[in-house]
Design a protein around this motif. Structure first.
Motif, PDB file in Angstrom:
ATOM      1  N   VAL A 186      90.410 122.141  87.560  1.00  0.00           N
ATOM      2  CA  VAL A 186      91.123 121.983  86.288  1.00  0.00           C
ATOM      3  C   VAL A 186      90.725 120.639  85.696  1.00  0.00           C
ATOM      4  O   VAL A 186      90.571 119.654  86.410  1.00  0.00           O
ATOM      5  N   PHE A 187      90.566 120.619  84.370  1.00  0.00           N
ATOM      6  CA  PHE A 187      90.243 119.390  83.662  1.00  0.00           C
ATOM      7  C   PHE A 187      91.412 119.016  82.776  1.00  0.00           C
ATOM      8  O   PHE A 187      91.935 119.856  82.047  1.00  0.00           O
ATOM      9  N   LYS A 188      91.835 117.748  82.836  1.00  0.00           N
ATOM     10  CA  LYS A 188      92.908 117.249  81.978  1.00  0.00           C
ATOM     11  C   LYS A 188      92.289 116.465  80.832  1.00  0.00           C
ATOM     12  O   LYS A 188      91.538 115.517  81.042  1.00  0.00           O
ATOM     13  N   ILE A 189      92.617 116.896  79.613  1.00  0.00           N
ATOM     14  CA  ILE A 189      92.183 116.194  78.408  1.00  0.00           C
ATOM     15  C   ILE A 189      93.462 115.763  77.709  1.00  0.00           C
ATOM     16  O   ILE A 189      94.092 116.549  77.015  1.00  0.00           O
ATOM     17  N   GLY A 190      93.871 114.533  77.926  1.00  0.00           N
ATOM     18  CA  GLY A 190      95.171 114.085  77.419  1.00  0.00           C
ATOM     19  C   GLY A 190      96.267 114.861  78.124  1.00  0.00           C
ATOM     20  O   GLY A 190      96.376 114.852  79.339  1.00  0.00           O
ATOM     21  N   ALA A 191      97.097 115.583  77.349  1.00  0.00           N
ATOM     22  CA  ALA A 191      98.175 116.390  77.927  1.00  0.00           C
ATOM     23  C   ALA A 191      97.753 117.837  78.153  1.00  0.00           C
ATOM     24  O   ALA A 191      98.500 118.624  78.712  1.00  0.00           O
TER      25      ALA A 191
ATOM     26  N   GLN B 111      88.342 110.655  80.708  1.00  0.00           N
ATOM     27  CA  GLN B 111      88.630 109.374  80.079  1.00  0.00           C
ATOM     28  C   GLN B 111      88.143 109.471  78.640  1.00  0.00           C
ATOM     29  O   GLN B 111      86.943 109.514  78.383  1.00  0.00           O
ATOM     30  N   LEU B 112      89.072 109.538  77.710  1.00  0.00           N
ATOM     31  CA  LEU B 112      88.707 109.685  76.306  1.00  0.00           C
ATOM     32  C   LEU B 112      88.323 108.337  75.702  1.00  0.00           C
ATOM     33  O   LEU B 112      88.876 107.299  76.068  1.00  0.00           O
ATOM     34  N   ILE B 113      87.360 108.371  74.766  1.00  0.00           N
ATOM     35  CA  ILE B 113      86.982 107.151  74.091  1.00  0.00           C
ATOM     36  C   ILE B 113      88.080 106.768  73.090  1.00  0.00           C
ATOM     37  O   ILE B 113      88.706 107.641  72.501  1.00  0.00           O
ATOM     38  N   PRO B 114      88.329 105.480  72.941  1.00  0.00           N
ATOM     39  CA  PRO B 114      89.404 105.074  72.031  1.00  0.00           C
ATOM     40  C   PRO B 114      89.065 105.443  70.588  1.00  0.00           C
ATOM     41  O   PRO B 114      87.888 105.419  70.201  1.00  0.00           O
ATOM     42  N   PRO B 115      90.078 105.752  69.779  1.00  0.00           N
ATOM     43  CA  PRO B 115      89.823 106.093  68.379  1.00  0.00           C
ATOM     44  C   PRO B 115      89.316 104.861  67.628  1.00  0.00           C
ATOM     45  O   PRO B 115      89.712 103.733  67.919  1.00  0.00           O
ATOM     46  N   LYS B 116      88.452 105.130  66.664  1.00  0.00           N
ATOM     47  CA  LYS B 116      87.916 104.032  65.849  1.00  0.00           C
ATOM     48  C   LYS B 116      88.946 103.646  64.788  1.00  0.00           C
ATOM     49  O   LYS B 116      89.655 104.488  64.251  1.00  0.00           O
TER      50      LYS B 116
ATOM     51  N   ARG C   6      81.427 115.767  76.083  1.00  0.00           N
ATOM     52  CA  ARG C   6      80.127 115.148  75.803  1.00  0.00           C
ATOM     53  C   ARG C   6      80.175 113.628  75.919  1.00  0.00           C
ATOM     54  O   ARG C   6      79.148 112.989  76.071  1.00  0.00           O
ATOM     55  N   HIS C   7      81.355 113.041  75.843  1.00  0.00           N
ATOM     56  CA  HIS C   7      81.483 111.590  75.826  1.00  0.00           C
ATOM     57  C   HIS C   7      82.037 111.026  77.124  1.00  0.00           C
ATOM     58  O   HIS C   7      82.538 109.907  77.138  1.00  0.00           O
TER      59      HIS C   7
END
Length: 71
Positions: A10-15, A63-68, A42-43
């Protein structure tokens, strides 16, 4: 007697949790297939040792990249 149990990946993307339908494939191939529908894959880079066992599932947290910000 030794019993072998295969854990669901399973992959967690945020919630959000995304169940890996291609868990029979190596991790890199599975991530490549999921990146077609989830561009967040991809990131990030995932390794086998990043997986954590939670409730009979092998969970990988992206680990999501921070929003610009503008400015």
């Amino acid at each position: 007697m030794l019993n072998v149990t295969t854990l669901k990946r399973v992959f967690k993307i945020g919630a959000t949790e995304v169940e890996d339908e291609n868990s029979h494939l190596p991790l890199n191939d599975s991530v490549r297939l999921l990146s077609k529908h989830f561009p967040q894959f991809r990131h990030t880079r995932l390794y086998e040792e990043d997986g954590v066992v939670e409730n009979d599932k092998l969970v990988f947290t992206l680990q999501l990249i921070p929003p610009k910000t503008n400015g």
